[in-house]
Design a protein around this motif. Sequence first.
Motif, PDB file in Angstrom:
ATOM      1  N   ARG A 117       0.956  -1.296   0.094  1.00 21.61           N
ATOM      2  CA  ARG A 117       0.067  -0.108   0.068  1.00 21.61           C
ATOM      3  C   ARG A 117       1.005   1.079   0.001  1.00 21.61           C
ATOM      4  O   ARG A 117       2.051   1.203   0.271  1.00 21.61           O
ATOM      5  CB  ARG A 117      -1.049   0.176   1.219  1.00 21.61           C
ATOM      6  N   TRP A 118       0.293   2.476  -0.518  1.00 20.86           N
ATOM      7  CA  TRP A 118       1.050   3.612  -0.384  1.00 20.86           C
ATOM      8  C   TRP A 118       1.870   3.951   1.042  1.00 20.86           C
ATOM      9  O   TRP A 118       3.055   4.240   0.845  1.00 20.86           O
ATOM     10  CB  TRP A 118       0.362   4.860  -0.934  1.00 20.86           C
ATOM     11  N   ARG A 119       1.260   3.630   2.012  1.00 22.16           N
ATOM     12  CA  ARG A 119       2.060   3.978   3.490  1.00 22.16           C
ATOM     13  C   ARG A 119       3.047   3.033   3.329  1.00 22.16           C
ATOM     14  O   ARG A 119       4.025   3.309   4.074  1.00 22.16           O
ATOM     15  CB  ARG A 119       0.816   3.362   4.112  1.00 22.16           C
ATOM     16  N   GLY A 120       3.306   1.848   2.696  1.00 24.34           N
ATOM     17  CA  GLY A 120       4.425   1.217   2.841  1.00 24.34           C
ATOM     18  C   GLY A 120       5.757   1.626   2.230  1.00 24.34           C
ATOM     19  O   GLY A 120       6.714   1.514   2.595  1.00 24.34           O
ATOM     20  N   LEU A 121       5.633   2.965   1.273  1.00 27.42           N
ATOM     21  CA  LEU A 121       6.675   3.550   0.805  1.00 27.42           C
ATOM     22  C   LEU A 121       7.449   4.279   1.805  1.00 27.42           C
ATOM     23  O   LEU A 121       8.599   4.332   1.919  1.00 27.42           O
ATOM     24  CB  LEU A 121       6.354   4.688  -0.128  1.00 27.42           C
ATOM     25  N   LEU A 122       6.780   4.961   2.920  1.00 25.37           N
ATOM     26  CA  LEU A 122       7.224   5.556   4.023  1.00 25.37           C
ATOM     27  C   LEU A 122       7.966   4.701   4.967  1.00 25.37           C
ATOM     28  O   LEU A 122       9.037   4.966   5.104  1.00 25.37           O
ATOM     29  CB  LEU A 122       6.338   6.446   4.761  1.00 25.37           C
ATOM     30  N   ALA A 123       7.328   3.559   5.082  1.00 31.27           N
ATOM     31  CA  ALA A 123       7.871   2.642   5.861  1.00 31.27           C
ATOM     32  C   ALA A 123       9.383   1.971   5.201  1.00 31.27           C
ATOM     33  O   ALA A 123      10.329   2.019   6.060  1.00 31.27           O
ATOM     34  CB  ALA A 123       7.115   1.353   6.159  1.00 31.27           C
ATOM     35  N   LEU A 124       9.530   1.868   4.130  1.00 30.81           N
ATOM     36  CA  LEU A 124      10.620   1.505   3.195  1.00 30.81           C
ATOM     37  C   LEU A 124      11.614   2.346   3.411  1.00 30.81           C
ATOM     38  O   LEU A 124      12.815   2.243   3.485  1.00 30.81           O
ATOM     39  CB  LEU A 124      10.260   1.199   1.815  1.00 30.81           C
ATOM     40  N   MET A 125      11.471   3.765   3.453  1.00 28.43           N
ATOM     41  CA  MET A 125      12.313   4.839   3.205  1.00 28.43           C
ATOM     42  C   MET A 125      12.895   5.018   4.682  1.00 28.43           C
ATOM     43  O   MET A 125      14.176   4.939   4.719  1.00 28.43           O
ATOM     44  CB  MET A 125      11.594   6.014   2.932  1.00 28.43           C
ATOM     45  N   GLY A 126      11.981   4.758   5.666  1.00 27.52           N
ATOM     46  CA  GLY A 126      12.529   4.799   7.106  1.00 27.52           C
ATOM     47  C   GLY A 126      13.649   3.502   7.322  1.00 27.52           C
ATOM     48  O   GLY A 126      14.633   3.644   7.917  1.00 27.52           O
ATOM     49  N   LEU A 127      13.029   2.366   7.022  1.00 24.63           N
ATOM     50  CA  LEU A 127      13.788   1.117   7.069  1.00 24.63           C
ATOM     51  C   LEU A 127      14.978   1.254   6.464  1.00 24.63           C
ATOM     52  O   LEU A 127      16.048   0.729   6.999  1.00 24.63           O
ATOM     53  CB  LEU A 127      12.796  -0.014   6.940  1.00 24.63           C
ATOM     54  N   GLY A 128      14.954   1.602   5.352  1.00 21.94           N
ATOM     55  CA  GLY A 128      16.137   1.479   4.366  1.00 21.94           C
ATOM     56  C   GLY A 128      17.422   2.522   5.213  1.00 21.94           C
ATOM     57  O   GLY A 128      18.397   1.886   5.129  1.00 21.94           O
ATOM     58  N   ARG A 129      16.910   3.252   5.633  1.00 20.20           N
ATOM     59  CA  ARG A 129      18.064   4.302   6.177  1.00 20.20           C
ATOM     60  C   ARG A 129      18.378   3.655   7.519  1.00 20.20           C
ATOM     61  O   ARG A 129      19.754   3.685   7.717  1.00 20.20           O
ATOM     62  CB  ARG A 129      17.344   5.694   6.614  1.00 20.20           C
ATOM     63  N   SER A 130      17.671   2.840   8.082  1.00 21.67           N
ATOM     64  CA  SER A 130      17.932   2.294   9.461  1.00 21.67           C
ATOM     65  C   SER A 130      18.848   1.146   8.956  1.00 21.67           C
ATOM     66  O   SER A 130      19.890   0.890   9.952  1.00 21.67           O
ATOM     67  CB  SER A 130      16.856   1.758  10.197  1.00 21.67           C
ATOM     68  N   ILE A 131      18.673   0.348   7.991  1.00 23.81           N
ATOM     69  CA  ILE A 131      19.333  -0.921   7.751  1.00 23.81           C
ATOM     70  C   ILE A 131      20.742  -0.164   7.424  1.00 23.81           C
ATOM     71  O   ILE A 131      21.855  -0.934   7.581  1.00 23.81           O
ATOM     72  CB  ILE A 131      18.783  -1.749   6.625  1.00 23.81           C
ATOM     73  N   ALA A 132      20.979   0.843   6.456  1.00 27.76           N
ATOM     74  CA  ALA A 132      22.182   1.117   5.903  1.00 27.76           C
ATOM     75  C   ALA A 132      23.092   1.726   7.308  1.00 27.76           C
ATOM     76  O   ALA A 132      24.284   1.436   7.095  1.00 27.76           O
ATOM     77  CB  ALA A 132      22.008   2.604   4.895  1.00 27.76           C
ATOM     78  N   GLU A 133      22.492   2.335   8.006  1.00 30.02           N
ATOM     79  CA  GLU A 133      23.231   2.835   9.245  1.00 30.02           C
ATOM     80  C   GLU A 133      23.681   1.486  10.049  1.00 30.02           C
ATOM     81  O   GLU A 133      24.933   1.353  10.590  1.00 30.02           O
ATOM     82  CB  GLU A 133      22.329   3.524  10.100  1.00 30.02           C
ATOM     83  N   ALA A 134      23.001   0.542  10.212  1.00 35.42           N
ATOM     84  CA  ALA A 134      23.319  -0.668  10.976  1.00 35.42           C
ATOM     85  C   ALA A 134      24.444  -1.462  10.147  1.00 35.42           C
ATOM     86  O   ALA A 134      25.301  -1.601  11.042  1.00 35.42           O
ATOM     87  CB  ALA A 134      22.022  -1.673  11.102  1.00 35.42           C
ATOM     88  N   VAL A 135      24.391  -1.461   8.927  1.00 36.38           N
ATOM     89  CA  VAL A 135      25.738  -2.116   8.192  1.00 36.38           C
ATOM     90  C   VAL A 135      26.742  -1.219   8.312  1.00 36.38           C
ATOM     91  O   VAL A 135      28.008  -2.016   8.327  1.00 36.38           O
ATOM     92  CB  VAL A 135      24.959  -2.358   6.757  1.00 36.38           C
ATOM     93  N   ARG A 136      26.589   0.150   8.089  1.00 32.33           N
ATOM     94  CA  ARG A 136      27.700   0.929   8.253  1.00 32.33           C
ATOM     95  C   ARG A 136      28.560   0.484   9.525  1.00 32.33           C
ATOM     96  O   ARG A 136      29.825   0.920   9.944  1.00 32.33           O
ATOM     97  CB  ARG A 136      27.356   2.344   8.267  1.00 32.33           C
ATOM     98  N   GLY A 137      27.674   0.163  10.732  1.00 33.60           N
ATOM     99  CA  GLY A 137      28.298   0.025  11.838  1.00 33.60           C
ATOM    100  C   GLY A 137      28.984  -1.220  11.939  1.00 33.60           C
ATOM    101  O   GLY A 137      29.625  -1.692  13.210  1.00 33.60           O
ATOM    102  N   GLN A 138      29.157  -2.116  11.050  1.00 33.40           N
ATOM    103  CA  GLN A 138      29.663  -3.264  10.818  1.00 33.40           C
ATOM    104  C   GLN A 138      29.354  -4.244  11.985  1.00 33.40           C
ATOM    105  O   GLN A 138      30.235  -4.624  12.941  1.00 33.40           O
ATOM    106  CB  GLN A 138      30.965  -2.887  10.855  1.00 33.40           C
TER     107      GLN A 138
END
Length: 149
Positions: free
Chosen positions: A29-50
């Motif tokens: 659903r459209w609402r999922g786009l916002l969830a994806l953007m937020g989660l994407g940033r969080s995952i990228a940050e976690a991965v950068r933390g190795q």
Amino acid sequence: MQAAPIRRSVDLSAYPDLVVVYLGFRVTRWRGLLALMGLGRSIAEAVRGQPEGLLAHENLMFGLNHVGMRQYWRDLESLERFTRSEPHRTWWRAFSRDSQGSGFWHEAYMRGGMEAIYVGMPAPVGFGLFAPERVPDGAFLSSRQRLAA
């Protein structure tokens, strides 16, 4: 005359307990786009933390509304330690309460077994395309328990 393509392989002998995890996130659903953007940033940050035990991370695209990643973990213990720590624990609890217009899945492959979970997916993917469905409750609730089943 064109040269033959270079063939390569890898020596995995130093990784006897390697775990490969595919994860997918599908906007339903459209609402999922916002969830994806937020989660994407969080995952990228976690991965950068190795995180301890994460050997490699790759982003994947399965379709316009279906993205994911492939991760290589040294062993199941490292992966479990990450999933039980912050920020992963908070992401999973929040998603379990409200999928925010999205579906999620993961499949894990390792010596000794394979396991999967699909949450809020509108149609089968991966193992779900051919294997019989089973409700993830009781002794089948956690990844480790699904591996033992």
